[in-house]
Design an enzyme around this catalytic site. Sequence first.
Site, PDB file in Angstrom:
ATOM      1  N   GLU D  83      -9.846  30.732 -34.320  1.00  0.00           N
ATOM      2  CA  GLU D  83     -10.826  31.633 -34.939  1.00  0.00           C
ATOM      3  C   GLU D  83     -12.014  31.882 -34.017  1.00  0.00           C
ATOM      4  O   GLU D  83     -12.520  32.990 -33.904  1.00  0.00           O
ATOM      5  CB  GLU D  83     -11.329  31.042 -36.264  1.00  0.00           C
ATOM      6  CG  GLU D  83     -10.231  30.921 -37.315  1.00  0.00           C
ATOM      7  CD  GLU D  83     -10.792  30.788 -38.727  1.00  0.00           C
ATOM      8  OE1 GLU D  83     -11.999  30.540 -38.882  1.00  0.00           O
ATOM      9  OE2 GLU D  83     -10.015  30.941 -39.688  1.00  0.00           O
ATOM     10  N   ARG D  86     -11.888  34.464 -31.232  1.00  0.00           N
ATOM     11  CA  ARG D  86     -11.891  35.883 -31.605  1.00  0.00           C
ATOM     12  C   ARG D  86     -13.272  36.501 -31.427  1.00  0.00           C
ATOM     13  O   ARG D  86     -13.416  37.724 -31.501  1.00  0.00           O
ATOM     14  CB  ARG D  86     -11.401  36.050 -33.053  1.00  0.00           C
ATOM     15  CG  ARG D  86      -9.990  35.467 -33.304  1.00  0.00           C
ATOM     16  CD  ARG D  86      -8.948  36.214 -32.476  1.00  0.00           C
ATOM     17  NE  ARG D  86      -9.031  37.631 -32.751  1.00  0.00           N
ATOM     18  CZ  ARG D  86      -8.488  38.217 -33.803  1.00  0.00           C
ATOM     19  NH1 ARG D  86      -7.766  37.513 -34.642  1.00  0.00           N
ATOM     20  NH2 ARG D  86      -8.620  39.511 -34.000  1.00  0.00           N
ATOM     21  N   HIS D  87     -14.272  35.666 -31.183  1.00  0.00           N
ATOM     22  CA  HIS D  87     -15.613  36.190 -30.894  1.00  0.00           C
ATOM     23  C   HIS D  87     -15.679  36.511 -29.410  1.00  0.00           C
ATOM     24  O   HIS D  87     -15.707  35.610 -28.578  1.00  0.00           O
ATOM     25  CB  HIS D  87     -16.685  35.189 -31.307  1.00  0.00           C
ATOM     26  CG  HIS D  87     -16.726  35.000 -32.794  1.00  0.00           C
ATOM     27  ND1 HIS D  87     -17.652  35.618 -33.591  1.00  0.00           N
ATOM     28  CD2 HIS D  87     -15.913  34.324 -33.628  1.00  0.00           C
ATOM     29  CE1 HIS D  87     -17.425  35.308 -34.854  1.00  0.00           C
ATOM     30  NE2 HIS D  87     -16.370  34.518 -34.909  1.00  0.00           N
ATOM     31  N   GLU D  95     -11.497  26.274 -22.011  1.00  0.00           N
ATOM     32  CA  GLU D  95     -10.818  25.269 -22.818  1.00  0.00           C
ATOM     33  C   GLU D  95      -9.811  24.530 -21.955  1.00  0.00           C
ATOM     34  O   GLU D  95      -9.226  25.097 -21.034  1.00  0.00           O
ATOM     35  CB  GLU D  95     -10.093  25.971 -23.974  1.00  0.00           C
ATOM     36  CG  GLU D  95      -9.600  25.012 -25.051  1.00  0.00           C
ATOM     37  CD  GLU D  95      -8.744  25.708 -26.100  1.00  0.00           C
ATOM     38  OE1 GLU D  95      -8.819  26.937 -26.240  1.00  0.00           O
ATOM     39  OE2 GLU D  95      -7.977  24.997 -26.771  1.00  0.00           O
ATOM     40  N   SER D  97      -6.346  23.073 -20.778  1.00  0.00           N
ATOM     41  CA  SER D  97      -5.090  23.803 -20.855  1.00  0.00           C
ATOM     42  C   SER D  97      -3.896  22.863 -20.915  1.00  0.00           C
ATOM     43  O   SER D  97      -3.758  21.962 -20.089  1.00  0.00           O
ATOM     44  CB  SER D  97      -4.954  24.707 -19.639  1.00  0.00           C
ATOM     45  OG  SER D  97      -3.632  25.192 -19.549  1.00  0.00           O
ATOM     46  N   ARG D  99      -1.094  23.618 -20.087  1.00  0.00           N
ATOM     47  CA  ARG D  99      -0.189  23.915 -18.976  1.00  0.00           C
ATOM     48  C   ARG D  99      -0.398  22.950 -17.818  1.00  0.00           C
ATOM     49  O   ARG D  99       0.499  22.743 -17.010  1.00  0.00           O
ATOM     50  CB  ARG D  99      -0.406  25.334 -18.452  1.00  0.00           C
ATOM     51  CG  ARG D  99      -0.001  26.418 -19.423  1.00  0.00           C
ATOM     52  CD  ARG D  99      -0.209  27.786 -18.806  1.00  0.00           C
ATOM     53  NE  ARG D  99       0.700  28.035 -17.696  1.00  0.00           N
ATOM     54  CZ  ARG D  99       0.475  28.905 -16.717  1.00  0.00           C
ATOM     55  NH1 ARG D  99      -0.663  29.577 -16.686  1.00  0.00           N
ATOM     56  NH2 ARG D  99       1.355  29.087 -15.755  1.00  0.00           N
ATOM     57  N   ARG D 197     -19.455  33.057 -39.773  1.00  0.00           N
ATOM     58  CA  ARG D 197     -18.771  31.771 -39.907  1.00  0.00           C
ATOM     59  C   ARG D 197     -19.541  30.744 -40.740  1.00  0.00           C
ATOM     60  O   ARG D 197     -19.287  29.548 -40.653  1.00  0.00           O
ATOM     61  CB  ARG D 197     -18.473  31.209 -38.510  1.00  0.00           C
ATOM     62  CG  ARG D 197     -17.610  32.124 -37.645  1.00  0.00           C
ATOM     63  CD  ARG D 197     -16.250  32.416 -38.259  1.00  0.00           C
ATOM     64  NE  ARG D 197     -15.440  33.257 -37.364  1.00  0.00           N
ATOM     65  CZ  ARG D 197     -14.219  33.659 -37.620  1.00  0.00           C
ATOM     66  NH1 ARG D 197     -13.628  33.336 -38.758  1.00  0.00           N
ATOM     67  NH2 ARG D 197     -13.558  34.424 -36.780  1.00  0.00           N
TER      68      ARG D 197
END
Lengths: 243, 243, 243, 243
Positions: D83, D86-87, D95, D97, D99, D197
Amino acid sequence: MTELEFRSDIPVKFLDRMGTDKTIAAAARVLEPEAYHAYLDDGGNDKDVNGIINYMTKHRHGTPFEHGALSCFVRAPIFVWREWHRHRVGWSYNEESGRYKVLEPVFYLPPADRPMMKVDNWKAARPKFTKCEDREVYNTLCQNLMKSYRITYEAYEQNLALSVDPGIARACLPVGIYSRCWITCNPRSLMHFLSLRTFEPEAKFISYPLYEIEVAARAVETIFAKGWPITYRAFCDNGRVAP
Amino acid sequence: MTELEFRSDIPVKFLDRMGTDKTIAAAARVLEPEAYHAYLDDGGNDKDVNGIINYMTKHRHGTPFEHGALSCFVRAPIFVWREWHRHRVGWSYNEESGRYKVLEPVFYLPPADRPMMKVDNWKAARPKFTKCEDREVYNTLCQNLMKSYRITYEAYEQNLALSVDPGIARACLPVGIYSRCWITCNPRSLMHFLSLRTFEPEAKFISYPLYEIEVAARAVETIFAKGWPITYRAFCDNGRVAP
Amino acid sequence: MTELEFRSDIPVKFLDRMGTDKTIAAAARVLEPEAYHAYLDDGGNDKDVNGIINYMTKHRHGTPFEHGALSCFVRAPIFVWREWHRHRVGWSYNEESGRYKVLEPVFYLPPADRPMMKVDNWKAARPKFTKCEDREVYNTLCQNLMKSYRITYEAYEQNLALSVDPGIARACLPVGIYSRCWITCNPRSLMHFLSLRTFEPEAKFISYPLYEIEVAARAVETIFAKGWPITYRAFCDNGRVAP
Amino acid sequence: MTELEFRSDIPVKFLDRMGTDKTIAAAARVLEPEAYHAYLDDGGNDKDVNGIINYMTKHRHGTPFEHGALSCFVRAPIFVWREWHRHRVGWSYNEESGRYKVLEPVFYLPPADRPMMKVDNWKAARPKFTKCEDREVYNTLCQNLMKSYRITYEAYEQNLALSVDPGIARACLPVGIYSRCWITCNPRSLMHFLSLRTFEPEAKFISYPLYEIEVAARAVETIFAKGWPITYRAFCDNGRVAP
């Protein structure tokens, strides 16, 4: 009669900053606050910082370069702001407004050594200019500008004296008048701006900016290079494309 | 001597569009393409579309309103573009450039009925104006503007005749000169623009825009209301704040 | 017990579009609406369109590429959306929400020929993988995933049966579950996405994307190439950096 | 067997900041650097700062609120990041990862007093929940989550042991797993986030956020209120709509 001020510089002054090269490297590693502060205090990790920043620049991992901020104060002619304000992402502006205050009679004249004479094989899309060797041409240009500035500023003052909306009174003012602005950006958005508003024959994508915005961009570049020297070098070494 | 053209309108012309109210409702529901097309073809779902759009507007679920696009062609004085270009998110611009072409001698004069006389209790932050009842004042204002336009455009042409960079030759041109621009936005970014550039006493947040940008905004508003009537009504009914 | 669906594709379906290559060239020229329509109707100006678009791509005049729009419907695993949603500028999303609806039991399994085995000299920043030759390894991986999907979806259904907030009931669902989303972008933001989410050894800046997002990106690329073939070619010819 | 960690908090930790309320007021006034520093040093201008900031908030002059920056470090479950990310505007993220690194076995469990039981007259668009009075229901929910976490993390570790791409090995991990992220925003983009929020019955536009993102938002709100107390108060006093 109000006296006009003519100037040829575009002063860019540092206001505030957040972050350094280490902040960018720490963001890329998503360090915890404690580790981040230890990282900042560690004088021996320049090689590590350098490695991360170069890798990210080379492969265009751009987001770590957004964890930082730079605010500057700039005075520039309106025709420069017209270009600058087109940079939308990661750029914030607060410019003085002709609707609320009386604009000062400060106007731009090109310096004598500004490349300004059209080169013969000039093509629309790729302007190329040489310096003006003919002093008379330069003087005529400046005379034309100064005369315009004088007459329009006089008209502006007369309009204001009528007590009309300053927002319409200023319609006669030329784009050569100076305007003050606060700008805030981050290292990533700043590099994008530099990539488009400076001419570098070695860049991966060559830009042909307006002389005046390049003057301003170079001033911002100097401030940036001082605050984020490793990032700046990586930007230059990788073809001056923003990661 | 080149003849100048004076005008007082700010023409906004429709170019292209993607999507309708139903597209927004379908995006909110994340419909599959087949279901989307059936939804578009269904003439009986207006109530459903209306319900979704109103709910989303009321609670500011803004993203569905980004699935759509509107392109317009606008001619406006530079002082209007200076404000318009400050809208960065969801707005795209392509304006003609004084660096590459000769700008046409088309200039703005305020219409006689434009509110323009400062009201006594005028406070800087909240400009309020009344119409000009004194014909002489209006005429003087227009004379001042026209004289400025005439002299500066002449200087501009003389500068160009010197074969100098058009980018500096134009420094004498006033912000009242018209400039053409393509604009592209989406329903959400458009509503944000409308909320700030129109005056509505009933709005949840009252704006006091410059007369000329409101004229342009109202023209875009009309085009928007025609293309997305349900969204437009929801915007108005919910205090003219963009979802 | 609910039956699970396993799939290995990432379907991208066209929804809507605004503009073509000619729109971009016309925006660069700031054509009037009448001239724009004549330009669209003129079958003989491909060379002109080609020239403008290539010039703009080469020198990174990006804004004309924003006058256009593309909407697609995509089903992809959440771990793909997690990467996709990081593209912020010029990208709009509407994804189905686990807070309001029951998520369907559709889960991702890697296709057998997906490069997935770590290469010896693997370095963190530049992942390189080869195909899995050992069928047992592949089967074990899929078994592990399927078992996880099965048990967590069962737990999810049990949570829902408790009448608890679906927003917390879904906390056990894996990132391999599919989710539907509407996406809208413009040619410029799309090219930026492609430059970072596809691997091309000839690109000016080489990216090493996750296999699954590249699959999705290649599907969008095909739709883009069809709608804007000249722009697409210019993008590829100029090192796959978005203008 | 690896031991799992369960937690119910969403820690938000301050990293760095640029600017204060005075910076915003100074930006609105477009102060020169010298005047800005004098303004910062002047202990007696709180009323002035207050007046400007309130006026700008009331009439949604948003740009001065962009001259500032706040960086925080946050650990939150993936379903919260889904969520948050999305801003897009004025928000930067880095963030960790899946991977490139092995994700740690830290998972989210709802606190016992989280409102989570569906209320009878529940309607899809406006979720409403009450606290769980039935301890058995809460325990079952937590058991379901913990079992899912345990089995999927085991599968994840087995996948990694196969030497397959971590990018596919993690497909079985649930959205309840924690992930670390650096976030950077500015006061304006932060207020927009808070407006959507957090639930406030007195807000001009009421939002119904997910419990967990509101917990995170309230933590950011506290940091914000401390750094920009006047701006924060103006935000609350004007209906919690971002200027």
